[in-house]
Design a protein around this motif. Sequence first.
Motif, PDB file in Angstrom:
ATOM      1  N   THR A 137      27.919 -28.480  10.166  1.00 18.23           N
ATOM      2  CA  THR A 137      28.682 -27.570   9.210  1.00 18.23           C
ATOM      3  C   THR A 137      29.467 -28.544   8.595  1.00 18.23           C
ATOM      4  OG1 THR A 137      30.169 -27.293  11.386  1.00 18.23           O
ATOM      5  CG2 THR A 137      28.350 -25.553  10.974  1.00 18.23           C
ATOM      6  N   SER A 138      29.879 -27.811   7.253  1.00 20.37           N
ATOM      7  CA  SER A 138      30.761 -28.359   6.423  1.00 20.37           C
ATOM      8  C   SER A 138      32.215 -28.276   6.720  1.00 20.37           C
ATOM      9  CB  SER A 138      30.252 -28.221   4.847  1.00 20.37           C
ATOM     10  OG  SER A 138      30.589 -26.896   4.728  1.00 20.37           O
ATOM     11  N   GLY A 139      32.518 -26.739   7.199  1.00 19.25           N
ATOM     12  CA  GLY A 139      33.985 -26.477   7.372  1.00 19.25           C
ATOM     13  C   GLY A 139      34.210 -25.673   6.072  1.00 19.25           C
ATOM     14  N   PHE A 140      33.423 -25.469   5.098  1.00 12.95           N
ATOM     15  CA  PHE A 140      33.779 -24.461   3.963  1.00 12.95           C
ATOM     16  C   PHE A 140      33.380 -23.164   4.164  1.00 12.95           C
ATOM     17  CE2 PHE A 140      32.687 -28.469   1.237  1.00 12.95           C
ATOM     18  CZ  PHE A 140      34.166 -29.065   1.663  1.00 12.95           C
ATOM     19  N   SER A 141      32.840 -22.764   5.503  1.00 13.84           N
ATOM     20  CA  SER A 141      32.578 -21.512   5.695  1.00 13.84           C
ATOM     21  C   SER A 141      33.674 -20.778   6.366  1.00 13.84           C
ATOM     22  CB  SER A 141      31.224 -21.335   6.807  1.00 13.84           C
ATOM     23  OG  SER A 141      31.139 -20.169   7.302  1.00 13.84           O
ATOM     24  N   LYS A 142      33.782 -19.451   6.403  1.00 10.18           N
ATOM     25  CA  LYS A 142      34.793 -18.779   6.973  1.00 10.18           C
ATOM     26  C   LYS A 142      34.638 -18.741   8.430  1.00 10.18           C
ATOM     27  CE  LYS A 142      32.623 -14.097   6.643  1.00 10.18           C
ATOM     28  NZ  LYS A 142      32.684 -12.799   5.801  1.00 10.18           N
ATOM     29  N   SER A 143      33.558 -18.790   8.694  1.00 13.64           N
ATOM     30  CA  SER A 143      33.388 -18.875  10.354  1.00 13.64           C
ATOM     31  C   SER A 143      33.230 -20.128  11.077  1.00 13.64           C
ATOM     32  CB  SER A 143      32.032 -18.156  10.619  1.00 13.64           C
ATOM     33  OG  SER A 143      31.908 -16.863  10.186  1.00 13.64           O
TER      34      SER A 143
END
Length: 267
Positions: A207-213
């Motif tokens: 995961t990139s960390g750019f997701s809200k979750s």
Amino acid sequence: MRTPLDFFVKFRHLLLFIVLEAVCMSLIYRHNSNRDNVVFTTAGNVAGVFCDISSSVSEYFGLRVENRRLADENAFLRSQLYLVRDSVEVARLEALTSSDSILVGRVISNTINRNQNYITVDIGSVEGVAQGMPVYASEGVVGVVYRVSRHFSLVMPLLNTSSSISCRIRGADCFGFLRWNGGDIYHASLTDLPSRSGVFIGDTVETSGFSKSFQSGLMVGIVSDIEESEGVSPEVTVNLAVDFSRIGYVYIETTAVPQELLELTSM
């Protein structure tokens, strides 16, 4: 009165055999200096067989309890891992010290043969689950909480054509979106990567960390195939880390999605 007599007459040979065997065993026991070893060794072997059977049966019926214990232990260890990984985020550290920061849910329903697959777990809003929270298995990312009732939660897994998670290649600056095209439950596609992304088979997708979750750095899968064309975003196939056909327990991180962010992104 003839019934008992008929019985003895009918089975006289068998009864005689049993009596003679008993006499022989008695003589062996009385006149053999190793009789105690013989008797106890035989009894021990028989008892061992029964104990082994009993143990196997007990272990079988205790699997659910043991699996639950292991899941709770994994949840605790995962929370400790987050504490180390996110040491810079002071506010997040304080939240993660709560023993309720990661919840363990048992999968009670799971579909894998549809385009819109969902997973149902046995915990809900009463336990602290909310929509948008990230869901993991011990191997990696499972999906996000889609709907919540008081005692149950519906999870949208990666195996859903509506799912789209921002991911990156570990160790590289490029990122794209993980999407599932249906059919193959073991693979998904990483799209929208730069044309010169430098992706290789065997690279780790996280995961990139750019997701809200999802926070950054969570395991998603391994690059298993790449189709490149000049000037076009490569078609990257990802071998998913989680085997969705065998999920028994999942972990839901309750501190991952601030309510303020959920309300902002839902506008």
